[in-house]
Design a protein around this motif. Structure first.
Motif, PDB file in Angstrom:
ATOM      1  N   SER A 151       0.833  -1.206   0.000  1.00  0.00           N
ATOM      2  CA  SER A 151       0.000   0.000   0.000  1.00  0.00           C
ATOM      3  C   SER A 151       0.872   1.262   0.000  1.00  0.00           C
ATOM      4  N   VAL A 152       2.145   1.110   0.310  1.00  0.00           N
ATOM      5  CA  VAL A 152       3.064   2.254   0.270  1.00  0.00           C
ATOM      6  C   VAL A 152       3.947   2.212  -0.987  1.00  0.00           C
ATOM      7  N   VAL A 153       4.548   1.059  -1.260  1.00  0.00           N
ATOM      8  CA  VAL A 153       5.548   1.019  -2.349  1.00  0.00           C
ATOM      9  C   VAL A 153       5.185   0.089  -3.500  1.00  0.00           C
ATOM     10  N   GLY A 154       3.964  -0.444  -3.518  1.00  0.00           N
ATOM     11  CA  GLY A 154       3.539  -1.308  -4.631  1.00  0.00           C
ATOM     12  C   GLY A 154       4.442  -2.514  -4.776  1.00  0.00           C
ATOM     13  N   LEU A 239      14.801  15.869  10.903  1.00  0.00           N
ATOM     14  CA  LEU A 239      15.493  14.643  10.462  1.00  0.00           C
ATOM     15  C   LEU A 239      14.697  13.895   9.385  1.00  0.00           C
ATOM     16  N   ALA A 240      13.551  14.447   8.987  1.00  0.00           N
ATOM     17  CA  ALA A 240      12.836  13.879   7.826  1.00  0.00           C
ATOM     18  C   ALA A 240      13.562  14.388   6.587  1.00  0.00           C
ATOM     19  N   ASP A 241      13.737  13.511   5.593  1.00  0.00           N
ATOM     20  CA  ASP A 241      14.398  13.950   4.349  1.00  0.00           C
ATOM     21  C   ASP A 241      13.317  14.530   3.442  1.00  0.00           C
ATOM     22  N   GLU A 242      12.997  15.811   3.666  1.00  0.00           N
ATOM     23  CA  GLU A 242      11.852  16.409   2.977  1.00  0.00           C
ATOM     24  C   GLU A 242      12.017  16.476   1.454  1.00  0.00           C
ATOM     25  N   PRO A 243      13.214  16.801   0.947  1.00  0.00           N
ATOM     26  CA  PRO A 243      13.350  16.788  -0.524  1.00  0.00           C
ATOM     27  C   PRO A 243      13.089  15.391  -1.104  1.00  0.00           C
ATOM     28  N   PHE A 244      13.582  14.349  -0.431  1.00  0.00           N
ATOM     29  CA  PHE A 244      13.360  12.975  -0.908  1.00  0.00           C
ATOM     30  C   PHE A 244      11.867  12.636  -0.848  1.00  0.00           C
ATOM     31  N   LEU A 245      11.232  12.972   0.279  1.00  0.00           N
ATOM     32  CA  LEU A 245       9.817  12.638   0.457  1.00  0.00           C
ATOM     33  C   LEU A 245       8.958  13.374  -0.577  1.00  0.00           C
ATOM     34  N   ALA A 246       9.352  14.594  -0.913  1.00  0.00           N
ATOM     35  CA  ALA A 246       8.581  15.378  -1.884  1.00  0.00           C
ATOM     36  C   ALA A 246       8.826  14.875  -3.304  1.00  0.00           C
ATOM     37  N   GLU A 247      10.061  14.489  -3.599  1.00  0.00           N
ATOM     38  CA  GLU A 247      10.371  14.067  -4.961  1.00  0.00           C
ATOM     39  C   GLU A 247       9.846  12.664  -5.276  1.00  0.00           C
ATOM     40  N   TYR A 248      10.033  11.761  -4.326  1.00  0.00           N
ATOM     41  CA  TYR A 248       9.698  10.354  -4.599  1.00  0.00           C
ATOM     42  C   TYR A 248       8.352   9.918  -4.016  1.00  0.00           C
ATOM     43  N   GLY A 249       7.828  10.698  -3.043  1.00  0.00           N
ATOM     44  CA  GLY A 249       6.610  10.255  -2.351  1.00  0.00           C
ATOM     45  C   GLY A 249       5.432  11.148  -2.650  1.00  0.00           C
ATOM     46  N   LEU A 250       4.252  10.705  -2.257  1.00  0.00           N
ATOM     47  CA  LEU A 250       3.031  11.484  -2.432  1.00  0.00           C
ATOM     48  C   LEU A 250       2.360  11.680  -1.077  1.00  0.00           C
ATOM     49  N   GLY A 251       2.066  12.909  -0.729  1.00  0.00           N
ATOM     50  CA  GLY A 251       1.242  13.179   0.452  1.00  0.00           C
ATOM     51  C   GLY A 251       1.994  13.597   1.697  1.00  0.00           C
ATOM     52  N   TYR A 252       3.311  13.849   1.586  1.00  0.00           N
ATOM     53  CA  TYR A 252       4.075  14.141   2.804  1.00  0.00           C
ATOM     54  C   TYR A 252       3.527  15.364   3.558  1.00  0.00           C
ATOM     55  N   ALA A 253       3.227  16.440   2.816  1.00  0.00           N
ATOM     56  CA  ALA A 253       2.817  17.686   3.493  1.00  0.00           C
ATOM     57  C   ALA A 253       1.558  17.445   4.329  1.00  0.00           C
ATOM     58  N   ARG A 254       0.591  16.716   3.765  1.00  0.00           N
ATOM     59  CA  ARG A 254      -0.659  16.474   4.505  1.00  0.00           C
ATOM     60  C   ARG A 254      -0.420  15.545   5.695  1.00  0.00           C
ATOM     61  N   PHE A 255       0.429  14.563   5.475  1.00  0.00           N
ATOM     62  CA  PHE A 255       0.732  13.608   6.558  1.00  0.00           C
ATOM     63  C   PHE A 255       1.433  14.330   7.714  1.00  0.00           C
ATOM     64  N   ASP A 530       1.801   5.431  -9.888  1.00  0.00           N
ATOM     65  CA  ASP A 530       2.271   6.806 -10.039  1.00  0.00           C
ATOM     66  C   ASP A 530       3.795   6.931 -10.062  1.00  0.00           C
ATOM     67  N   LYS A 531       4.467   5.783 -10.004  1.00  0.00           N
ATOM     68  CA  LYS A 531       5.943   5.753  -9.978  1.00  0.00           C
ATOM     69  C   LYS A 531       6.516   6.478  -8.753  1.00  0.00           C
ATOM     70  N   ARG A 532       5.690   6.713  -7.770  1.00  0.00           N
ATOM     71  CA  ARG A 532       6.139   7.306  -6.502  1.00  0.00           C
ATOM     72  C   ARG A 532       5.500   6.513  -5.364  1.00  0.00           C
ATOM     73  N   PHE A 533       6.074   6.611  -4.195  1.00  0.00           N
ATOM     74  CA  PHE A 533       5.474   5.857  -3.079  1.00  0.00           C
ATOM     75  C   PHE A 533       4.387   6.683  -2.408  1.00  0.00           C
ATOM     76  N   TYR A 534       3.493   5.961  -1.725  1.00  0.00           N
ATOM     77  CA  TYR A 534       2.315   6.616  -1.152  1.00  0.00           C
ATOM     78  C   TYR A 534       2.448   6.786   0.356  1.00  0.00           C
ATOM     79  N   ILE A 535       2.654   8.028   0.787  1.00  0.00           N
ATOM     80  CA  ILE A 535       2.494   8.313   2.212  1.00  0.00           C
ATOM     81  C   ILE A 535       0.983   8.409   2.447  1.00  0.00           C
ATOM     82  N   VAL A 536       0.326   9.182   1.600  1.00  0.00           N
ATOM     83  CA  VAL A 536      -1.139   9.152   1.555  1.00  0.00           C
ATOM     84  C   VAL A 536      -1.498   8.357   0.301  1.00  0.00           C
ATOM     85  N   ASN A 537      -2.368   7.377   0.451  1.00  0.00           N
ATOM     86  CA  ASN A 537      -2.719   6.543  -0.706  1.00  0.00           C
ATOM     87  C   ASN A 537      -4.200   6.724  -1.042  1.00  0.00           C
TER      88      ASN A 537
END
Ligand SMILES: Nc1nc2c(c(=O)[nH]1)N[C@H]1C(S)=C(S)[C@@H](COP(=O)(O)OP(=O)(O)OC[C@H]3O[C@@H](n4cnc5c(=O)[nH]c(N)nc54)[C@H](O)[C@@H]3O)O[C@H]1N2
Ligand SMILES: Nc1nc2c(c(=O)[nH]1)N[C@H]1C(S)=C(S)[C@@H](COP(=O)(O)OP(=O)(O)OC[C@H]3O[C@@H](n4cnc5c(=O)[nH]c(N)nc54)[C@H](O)[C@@H]3O)O[C@H]1N2
Ligand SMILES: [Mo]
Length: 674
Positions: A151-154, A239-255, A530-537
């Motif tokens: 559900s996060v990384v397919g 200590l969250a890698d925000e650039p990584f989470l924003a580039e590769y993930g979906l939903g970080y800001a809302r989470f 979406d070729k990105r991982f889901y923080i929010v799915n």
């Protein structure tokens, strides 16, 4: 006459993540001795204590060597030998009658993980698909874990344990590596020698604590709260890698907006871990460059199991560890798919229409007793499984198996508790007596092993038995006319997207019997729509990950059921030396919980809930979380004084995602046996 002794290589057929290689010495008729295979890319010459006794197991005088027919009451264990011809005629005439009079959905099959090679494990499914019988949902093990991870990384592959050597911090999260991931223990030991830290997060820490620098005890089913609080601390400390989470993930800001509520104090109440320890753990994790989480399946076997694993998977991504060698999550699917086309064996297309009835293996008791809204099953075929020992609601299963109007056929190697209830038992072959292909579920390897000796007595492989039954049913499909060798070749020569690039030479290695180490996954090449991982799915009913509580119950203590290092589920019970080492059926209790009940180490105790009462011997330790008790290993019913085992205390409830077992999510009361 003295015969030449020679050595052959083969693959362990049992249900461990490693799919180890091992050697056997043989005279061509009997397996004489087993040893490690130094050239195997995963096991590297190591062989566990259980498989050192494989020769004793395969040559055991307790093996079933002919078909047997029941001659006493159900479960009495009285049988008489019959010929294969008689057995097959009786079985198929009963099935033909049932199909005609009651419809094919009166018949069900049950297989699970007795043998893990592809042909022998799955071949039964094709026969019952062709018959139109009930379909089985096979979720007895780690399906909630798979669901939460996906559900996060397919389909992205996780770390192969061989990559762990590059990690700089290890969180062993609910995994008894010393028993169930044996080859990885050497890597953890080596890492500690190099000064790297290994932290254990466990309900029952006793087996693994000696191999770790620190053991954190957690209340059962609450790991999701720990993961959230760790992310709270990481976010609050940049200590969250925000650039990584924003580039590769979906939903970080809302989470991130939701994380404020998940303070260490909040999680301390739920998990029982002091708030400061949670903060320290999070900071230690956040400051590591390539931390790895080595995740077992224990924390997924709960009503909230999928959500728990979802949160731990997000935590593993949170500091950007996935982009660094050795960083990330280990313990899910490293290949991200399959090297073999398993449908070549399962053949779902042989079903002419949708199954009228589907049975979840965890709720087999309901199907056998007719408490699932359908008429009770009229016939059950078991191969490579021992549901009377390994499935929840044991009392319900036994009640069902006792029914006189249930026709039960069990294809087995030993007189297991399930076999005792059979009307007909068919003798099963061992792995060294059959040819098959293998893929490890915890490593990137594929392998093949050829038959080394002929099956003992009249034993037959699952494939040969399936083909024989299909023929007697009158099924003329080409599929059932294939030999084991033909299927073996077909599987090796049919590429999947993950094995399409194999060279001629590599396929030749497999055709002859051998092992290939496959490439590790590209961990930041996220295999999701979406070729990105889901923080929010957004595709899930609950798009935003959050903490959910497990099923629980009204009794005082939480019961978890954990593997024994001496047996493998119910396998090796027939092996006397392993059974002796394991000893009697014990329930591990926290020393304080035991004392509060007047219980001392070694006392006979009763463990009860609304389902059953089971007798154990108490074993006390401080290395189990307060409020938790652990039943170690799967035991035969006759090894238990009350004739029931811990599975009688397991409700057949399912997990939140993956329709999986929740065998660790049951409450019990414990008292001294007077
Ligand atoms: N020797 C041996 N090896 C085996 C097996 C066996 O029976 N014996 N079984 C095989 C099979 S089928 C499988 S699926 C795998 C088993 O794989 P796993 O199920 O991963 O088994 P364990 O390594 O015992 O890890 C589970 C751990 O989770 C812990 N645990 C339970 N609940 C929680 C929780 O809520 N939170 C946390 N943090 N920890 C929790 C338990 O105490 C236990 O130590 O092993 C395979 N290998
Ligand atoms: N209490 C408790 N319950 C558990 C577990 C636990 O740790 N504790 N573990 C759970 C897990 S993770 C799993 S995966 C399940 C496993 O559940 P099952 O798959 O039912 O596994 P076993 O109980 O080991 O039964 C496997 C049977 O297959 C037989 N067998 C082996 N090879 C062959 C073969 O080639 N052909 C045929 N026909 N038979 C063969 C063996 O003799 C054995 O009796 O149990 C689950 N249940
Ligand atoms: Mo399992």
């Amino acid at each position: 006459m003295l015969m030449d002794i020679y050595t052959k290589k083969t693959i362990c057929p049992y249900d461990c993540p490693a799919s180890c290689g091992f050697t056997v010495q043989t005279d061509g008729r009997r397996i004489q001795k087993t040893g490690g295979d130094k050239a195997h890319p995963v096991s590297r010459g190591l062989l566990c204590g259980k498989m050192r006794r494989y020769a004793d197991e395969i040559n055991s005088k307790d093996r079933i060597l002919t078909p047997l027919k029941r001659s006493g009451g159900k479960g009495s264990g009285s049988f008489i030998p019959i010929s294969w011809e008689e057995a097959v005629t009786e079985i198929t005439s009963r099935w033909k009658g049932l199909i005609k009079n009651e419809g094919p959905s009166s018949i069900a099959y049950c297989y699970y993980s007795g043998v893990m090679s592809i042909i022998q494990r799955h071949c039964v499914q094709a026969l019952f698909a062709r018959m139109g019988a009930c379909e089985l949902v096979k979720t007895l093990c780690a399906s909630a874990k798979g669901d939460g991870y996906a559900s996060v990384v397919g389909d992205t592959g996780c770390l192969d344990p061989r990559e762990l050597k590059n990690s700089d911090l290890y969180l062993v999260w609910g995994s008894n590596v010393s028993a169930t991931r044996f080859p990885t223990l050497a890597d953890l030991t080596q890492a500690r020698k190099e000064g790297k830290r290994v932290i254990l997060i466990e309900v029952y820490a006793e087996p693994m604590a000696p191999y770790c620098d620190e053991a954190i005890l957690i209340r059962p089913g609450t790991d999701g709260a720990l993961a959230l609080a760790m992310m709270h601390v990481l976010a609050a400390n940049d200590l969250a890698d925000e650039p990584f989470l924003a580039e590769y993930g979906l939903g970080y800001a809302r989470f991130k907006e939701t994380l404020g509520a998940y303070t260490p104090q909040w999680a301390a109440e739920i998990t029982g871990i002091p708030a400061q320890a949670i903060t320290d753990l999070a900071l230690c994790y956040g400051k590591a460059s390539a931390p790895s989480i080595l995740l077992g399946s224990g924390c997924s076997r709960y009503g909230n199991g999928s959500m728990t694993v979802r949160l731990i998977t997000i935590l593993s991504l949170f500091t950007g560890a996935w982009k660094r060698p050795g960083g990330g999550l280990c313990g899910c699917t490293p290949s991200g798919g399959s090297y073999f086309d398993v449908n070549t064996v399962k053949r779902p297309d042989l079903r002419s229409r949708r199954p009228e009835r589907t049975i979840n293996i965890n709720q087999l008791s309901h199907a056998l007793t007719g408490t699932d809204g359908h008429p009770p099953l009229k016939s059950l075929y078991v191969a490579g499984s021992n549901p009377a020992n390994s499935v929840s609601d044991q009392k319900g299963i036994l009640e069902g198996l006792k029914r006189e109007d249930l026709f039960t056929v069990v294809h087995e190697r030993f007189m297991t508790d399930t076999a005792r209830y059979a009307d007909i038992i068919l003798p099963a072959a061992f792995s060294a007596e059959q040819s098959d292909v293998y893929e490890a579920y915890g490593y990137c390897t594929m392998a093949a092993a050829k038959k080394i000796v002929e099956p003992a007595g009249e034993a037959k492989s699952n494939w040969d038995t399936t083909a024989l039954l299909a023929k007697a049913m009158g099924y003329t499909d080409d599929h059932f006319r294939q030999t084991e060798e033909e299927l073996y070749e077909k599987l090796i020569l049919t590429p999947t997207p993950l094995s399409a690039f194999l060279t001629e030479e590599e396929r030749k290695t497999l055709l002859q019997g051998g092992v290939l180490s496959m490439p590790f996954a590209r961990h930041t090449d996220f295999q999701t729509p979406d070729k990105r991982f889901y923080i929010v799915n957004p595709r899930l009913p609950e798009p935003m990950p959050h903490y959910t509580a497990c099923h629980g119950g009204s009794e005082e203590l939480s019961l978890i059921s954990v593997p024994s290092r001496h047996t493998l589920n119910s396998i090796f019970q027939a092996e006397k030396e392993q059974a002796r080492k394991r000893g009697s059926m014990t329930l591990v209790m926290n020393t304080t919980d035991a004392a509060a009940r007047g219980i001392k180490d070694g006392d006979p105790i009763l463990c009860k809930n609304d389902l059953a009462e089971v007798e154990f011997t108490a074993q006390t330790t401080d290395l189990i979380a307060g409020g938790a008790v652990a039943a170690v290993g799967v035991y035969r019913l006759d090894q238990s004084p009350g004739g029931l085992t811990c599975n009688a205390l397991h409700h057949p409830r399912l997990s939140d995602g993956g329709n999986a077992t929740t065998m660790n999510d049951n409450k019990v009361n414990v008292c001294l046996k007077k």
